[in-house]
Write an enzyme that holds these catalytic residues in place. Structure first.
Site, PDB file in Angstrom:
ATOM      1  N   ASN A 261       0.780  -1.237  -0.166  1.00 47.79           N
ATOM      2  CA  ASN A 261       0.109  -0.094   0.000  1.00 47.79           C
ATOM      3  C   ASN A 261       0.974   1.230   0.023  1.00 47.79           C
ATOM      4  OD1 ASN A 261      -2.694  -0.967  -0.038  1.00 47.79           O
ATOM      5  ND2 ASN A 261      -2.425  -1.858   2.178  1.00 47.79           N
ATOM      6  N   ASN A 262       2.018   1.021  -0.152  1.00 54.17           N
ATOM      7  CA  ASN A 262       2.981   2.091  -0.144  1.00 54.17           C
ATOM      8  C   ASN A 262       3.164   2.702  -1.655  1.00 54.17           C
ATOM      9  OD1 ASN A 262       5.516   3.325  -0.593  1.00 54.17           O
ATOM     10  ND2 ASN A 262       6.515   2.520   1.334  1.00 54.17           N
ATOM     11  N   GLN A 263       2.521   3.972  -1.937  1.00 57.57           N
ATOM     12  CA  GLN A 263       2.409   4.642  -3.048  1.00 57.57           C
ATOM     13  C   GLN A 263       3.888   4.844  -3.679  1.00 57.57           C
ATOM     14  OE1 GLN A 263      -0.396   4.959  -4.714  1.00 57.57           O
ATOM     15  NE2 GLN A 263      -1.132   3.536  -3.158  1.00 57.57           N
ATOM     16  N   ASN A 264       4.858   5.119  -2.798  1.00 59.21           N
ATOM     17  CA  ASN A 264       6.115   5.558  -3.122  1.00 59.21           C
ATOM     18  C   ASN A 264       6.712   4.226  -4.011  1.00 59.21           C
ATOM     19  OD1 ASN A 264       6.641   8.158  -2.423  1.00 59.21           O
ATOM     20  ND2 ASN A 264       6.550   7.296  -0.158  1.00 59.21           N
TER      21      ASN A 264
ATOM     22  N   ASP B   9      10.371  -6.796   0.668  1.00 61.89           N
ATOM     23  CA  ASP B   9      10.836  -6.316   1.898  1.00 61.89           C
ATOM     24  C   ASP B   9      12.118  -5.676   1.806  1.00 61.89           C
ATOM     25  OD1 ASP B   9      10.043  -5.627   4.628  1.00 61.89           O
ATOM     26  OD2 ASP B   9      10.952  -7.456   5.383  1.00 61.89           O
ATOM     27  N   SER B  10      12.415  -4.663   2.399  1.00 60.49           N
ATOM     28  CA  SER B  10      13.601  -4.066   2.092  1.00 60.49           C
ATOM     29  C   SER B  10      13.861  -3.611   3.673  1.00 60.49           C
ATOM     30  CB  SER B  10      13.298  -2.780   1.371  1.00 60.49           C
ATOM     31  OG  SER B  10      12.835  -3.210  -0.084  1.00 60.49           O
TER      32      SER B  10
ATOM     33  N   ASP C 242      16.537   7.550   2.360  1.00 60.34           N
ATOM     34  CA  ASP C 242      17.529   8.278   1.009  1.00 60.34           C
ATOM     35  C   ASP C 242      18.083   9.472   1.441  1.00 60.34           C
ATOM     36  OD1 ASP C 242      16.134   6.246  -0.147  1.00 60.34           O
ATOM     37  OD2 ASP C 242      14.892   7.296  -1.606  1.00 60.34           O
TER      38      ASP C 242
END
Length: 191
Positions: free
Chosen positions: A8-11, A68-69, A151
């Site tokens: 659900n992570n838009q990025n 997964d990160s 980042d």
């Protein structure tokens, strides 16, 4: 081919859609009616990626991939690692996470780090895993306004800018996620 990307992570979704183009019909968790929090009960990035893709495949009956990160800092015994999203607490604040990371690195001379992404693909009854790494170092102050997560403090090897100072296209050329997804796309194109 129709695939669910378990996020659900838009990025992340924007990054992956840019990599996949129109070769696949990509649907999200909300598209398939999955609004629950998918459990990530394991202590490794690899196991959590597989848990997410298998959960969606088993519960919703659609082929699925999940990633997964995490950011791994060897001088901090691999922290934040699998806990990268909530390193500074359950609020999952990027700023809080970065500030804690920088405090923990205050007296460290080795600031090497790497981002690790593992993608698990649940295709029918089979599972496949694809890994990508971006090697670099943590700088001592935030730079840039792009990207997300860590980042602004991560400078990839061979670069003089943080991921947050790069355009999405520039980051996509060298990021851990793009490396792993390139392996996934190559597999899907040849499967």
């Amino acid at each position: 081919m129709k695939l669910c990307f378990a996020t659900n992570n838009q990025n992340k979704l924007r990054e992956i859609q840019a990599l996949l183009g129109d070769r696949f019909e990509l649907v999200t968790l909300s598209d398939i009616g999955c609004f629950e929090e998918i459990p990530e009960p394991f202590e490794t990035i690899q196991e959590n990626a597989k848990a997410k893709s298998s959960y969606v495949r088993e519960k919703y009956g659609i082929d699925c991939f999940a990633d997964d990160s995490g950011l791994v800092v060897p001088s901090l015994n691999g922290e934040p690692g699998v806990h990268s999203a909530y390193y500074a607490g359950p609020q999952r604040s990027h700023d809080d996470n970065i500030n804690l990371l920088l405090r923990n690195l205050t007296n460290e001379t080795d600031r090497s780090a790497y981002f690790l992404t593992v993608i698990s693909l649940s295709l029918g009854n089979d599972y496949y895993a694809f890994e990508g790494r971006a090697l670099g170092a943590i700088i001592d102050e935030k730079r840039g306004t792009g990207g997300f997560g860590y980042d602004p403090v991560f400078v990839p090897d061979g670069q003089d800018r943080t991921f947050a100072e790069m355009t999405l296209a520039e980051k996509s050329q060298i990021s851990h996620r793009s490396i792993a997804f390139a392996k996934l796309v190559d597999f899907l194109d040849n499967h």
